[in-house]
Motif scaffolding. Structure first.
Motif, mmCIF file in Angstrom:
data_model
loop_
_atom_site.group_PDB
_atom_site.id
_atom_site.type_symbol
_atom_site.label_atom_id
_atom_site.label_comp_id
_atom_site.label_asym_id
_atom_site.label_seq_id
_atom_site.Cartn_x
_atom_site.Cartn_y
_atom_site.Cartn_z
ATOM 1 N N PRO A 73 0.801 -1.225 0.000
ATOM 2 C CA PRO A 73 0.000 0.000 0.000
ATOM 3 C C PRO A 73 0.837 1.280 0.000
ATOM 4 O O PRO A 73 1.828 1.408 0.715
ATOM 5 N N ASN A 74 0.422 2.217 -0.834
ATOM 6 C CA ASN A 74 1.016 3.551 -0.901
ATOM 7 C C ASN A 74 -0.129 4.539 -1.073
ATOM 8 O O ASN A 74 -0.722 4.627 -2.144
ATOM 9 N N VAL A 75 -0.478 5.241 -0.005
ATOM 10 C CA VAL A 75 -1.649 6.116 -0.041
ATOM 11 C C VAL A 75 -1.476 7.266 -1.021
ATOM 12 O O VAL A 75 -2.451 7.924 -1.387
ATOM 13 N N PHE A 76 -0.231 7.523 -1.472
ATOM 14 C CA PHE A 76 0.000 8.613 -2.400
ATOM 15 C C PHE A 76 -0.063 8.150 -3.853
ATOM 16 O O PHE A 76 0.003 8.959 -4.778
ATOM 17 N N ALA A 77 -0.167 6.835 -4.066
ATOM 18 C CA ALA A 77 -0.270 6.297 -5.418
ATOM 19 C C ALA A 77 -1.743 6.199 -5.830
ATOM 20 O O ALA A 77 -2.646 6.422 -5.031
ATOM 21 N N ARG A 78 -1.955 5.844 -7.095
ATOM 22 C CA ARG A 78 -3.322 5.675 -7.589
ATOM 23 C C ARG A 78 -3.851 4.328 -7.111
ATOM 24 O O ARG A 78 -3.344 3.278 -7.473
ATOM 25 N N ASN A 79 -4.882 4.369 -6.264
ATOM 26 C CA ASN A 79 -5.451 3.154 -5.697
ATOM 27 C C ASN A 79 -6.914 3.028 -6.088
ATOM 28 O O ASN A 79 -7.542 3.990 -6.540
ATOM 29 N N ASN A 80 -7.458 1.837 -5.901
ATOM 30 C CA ASN A 80 -8.864 1.583 -6.179
ATOM 31 C C ASN A 80 -9.668 1.736 -4.901
ATOM 32 O O ASN A 80 -9.278 1.257 -3.840
ATOM 33 N N LEU A 81 -10.809 2.403 -5.010
ATOM 34 C CA LEU A 81 -11.656 2.645 -3.847
ATOM 35 C C LEU A 81 -12.517 1.422 -3.558
ATOM 36 O O LEU A 81 -12.934 0.698 -4.463
ATOM 37 N N LEU A 82 -12.794 1.205 -2.281
ATOM 38 C CA LEU A 82 -13.690 0.125 -1.871
ATOM 39 C C LEU A 82 -14.637 0.634 -0.794
ATOM 40 O O LEU A 82 -14.327 1.592 -0.075
ATOM 41 N N ARG A 93 -4.824 -20.866 -18.367
ATOM 42 C CA ARG A 93 -3.763 -20.493 -17.452
ATOM 43 C C ARG A 93 -4.284 -20.474 -16.015
ATOM 44 O O ARG A 93 -5.489 -20.387 -15.780
ATOM 45 N N THR A 94 -3.342 -20.558 -15.092
ATOM 46 C CA THR A 94 -3.659 -20.520 -13.670
ATOM 47 C C THR A 94 -2.781 -19.465 -13.010
ATOM 48 O O THR A 94 -1.560 -19.456 -13.206
ATOM 49 N N ASP A 95 -3.404 -18.567 -12.251
ATOM 50 C CA ASP A 95 -2.675 -17.461 -11.633
ATOM 51 C C ASP A 95 -3.046 -17.339 -10.164
ATOM 52 O O ASP A 95 -4.101 -17.816 -9.715
ATOM 53 N N SER A 96 -2.173 -16.682 -9.416
ATOM 54 C CA SER A 96 -2.430 -16.359 -8.017
ATOM 55 C C SER A 96 -2.320 -14.849 -7.849
ATOM 56 O O SER A 96 -1.430 -14.216 -8.435
ATOM 57 N N PHE A 97 -3.218 -14.271 -7.063
ATOM 58 C CA PHE A 97 -3.270 -12.830 -6.896
ATOM 59 C C PHE A 97 -3.194 -12.454 -5.419
ATOM 60 O O PHE A 97 -3.640 -13.206 -4.556
ATOM 61 N N VAL A 98 -2.638 -11.276 -5.164
ATOM 62 C CA VAL A 98 -2.552 -10.740 -3.812
ATOM 63 C C VAL A 98 -3.244 -9.384 -3.789
ATOM 64 O O VAL A 98 -3.025 -8.550 -4.683
ATOM 65 N N ASN A 99 -4.060 -9.164 -2.780
ATOM 66 C CA ASN A 99 -4.785 -7.913 -2.641
ATOM 67 C C ASN A 99 -4.483 -7.299 -1.277
ATOM 68 O O ASN A 99 -4.632 -7.947 -0.244
ATOM 69 N N HIS A 100 -4.027 -6.037 -1.274
ATOM 70 C CA HIS A 100 -3.811 -5.286 -0.044
ATOM 71 C C HIS A 100 -4.955 -4.285 0.117
ATOM 72 O O HIS A 100 -5.405 -3.696 -0.867
ATOM 73 N N ALA A 101 -5.393 -4.070 1.347
ATOM 74 C CA ALA A 101 -6.455 -3.096 1.588
ATOM 75 C C ALA A 101 -6.198 -2.340 2.885
ATOM 76 O O ALA A 101 -5.799 -2.929 3.892
#
Length: 206
Positions: free
Chosen positions: A56-65, A189-197
């Motif tokens: 997480p970087n609050v100064f970067a472009r992030n997605n709202l939830l 294909r098979t992928d794994s994802f990581v989500n930070h919030a």
């Protein structure tokens, strides 16, 4: 055994250990604990914040939830333990696969355990559980929308006002492993994802 169970069990052990450590430290924290603040009972509220694929970087472009939560906690001296259900919607979040292919995360939810130590009106806690996310196809992804699941964990701080309202700030990381998708041309294909919030919450205790 499903591949998420070992992680979930490990997380449950971590939360249990956190609660045990807090209980063993009861005498040490006793001066900071008062009967005026009760962390026992049901609560419900709303959450809002930002979601990102990287650290997480609050100064970067992030997605709202944004979303809602409901849960229950009980106090055992300064130790607080409980469980929570949370549901959120994320706007504009995509996991890139290759070229013009991606999966967009929209709705998500989590069932979590919570354990921590209260200092009268302030609660420091850890959380662990299992989460789900709806992933919608974008671009060259031709497979159907699907729900992916995985381990989630984090920590936070919460403050209890005298009127039953609480505010919190929480960080969680969710992992969605072995997500299968099909691209144009029948490529699988098979992928794994990581989500930070990073989430702020407002709730009311009944």
């Amino acid at each position: 055994m499903p591949n998420f169970l070992p992680r979930l069990l490990l997380g449950a052990v971590f939360v249990s250990a956190l609660g045990a450590a807090a209980a063993s430290a009861q005498d040490r924290f006793a001066p900071y604990y008062g009967d005026s603040a009760s962390w026992s009972g049901f609560y419900a509220g709303v959450v809002g914040g930002v979601s990102t694929k990287e650290v997480p970087n609050v100064f970067a472009r992030n997605n709202l939830l944004g979303g809602a939560m409901i849960g229950y906690t009980t106090s055992l001296g300064p130790t607080v333990v409980g469980a929570e259900l949370e549901g959120t919607y994320t706007s504009g979040k995509e996991y890139s696969l290759t070229g013009n292919a991606s999966l967009a995360q929209t709705w998500s939810g989590a069932a979590k355990l919570r354990a921590g130590v209260s200092f009268d009106s302030m609660l420091l806690y850890g959380t662990v559980g299992y989460g789900w996310a709806r992933l919608d196809p974008k671009g060259n992804v031709v497979s159907d929308p699907r729900w992916a699941g995985g381990f989630t964990y984090g920590a936070g701080v919460e403050y209890l006002f005298r009127n039953g309202l609480t505010t919190r700030l929480e960080y969680t990381q969710s992992r969605y492993d072995n997500v299968e998708s099909t691209l144009a041309g029948g490529i699988k294909r098979t992928d794994s994802f990581v989500n930070h919030a990073i989430k702020a919450g407002l709730s009311y205790r009944f």
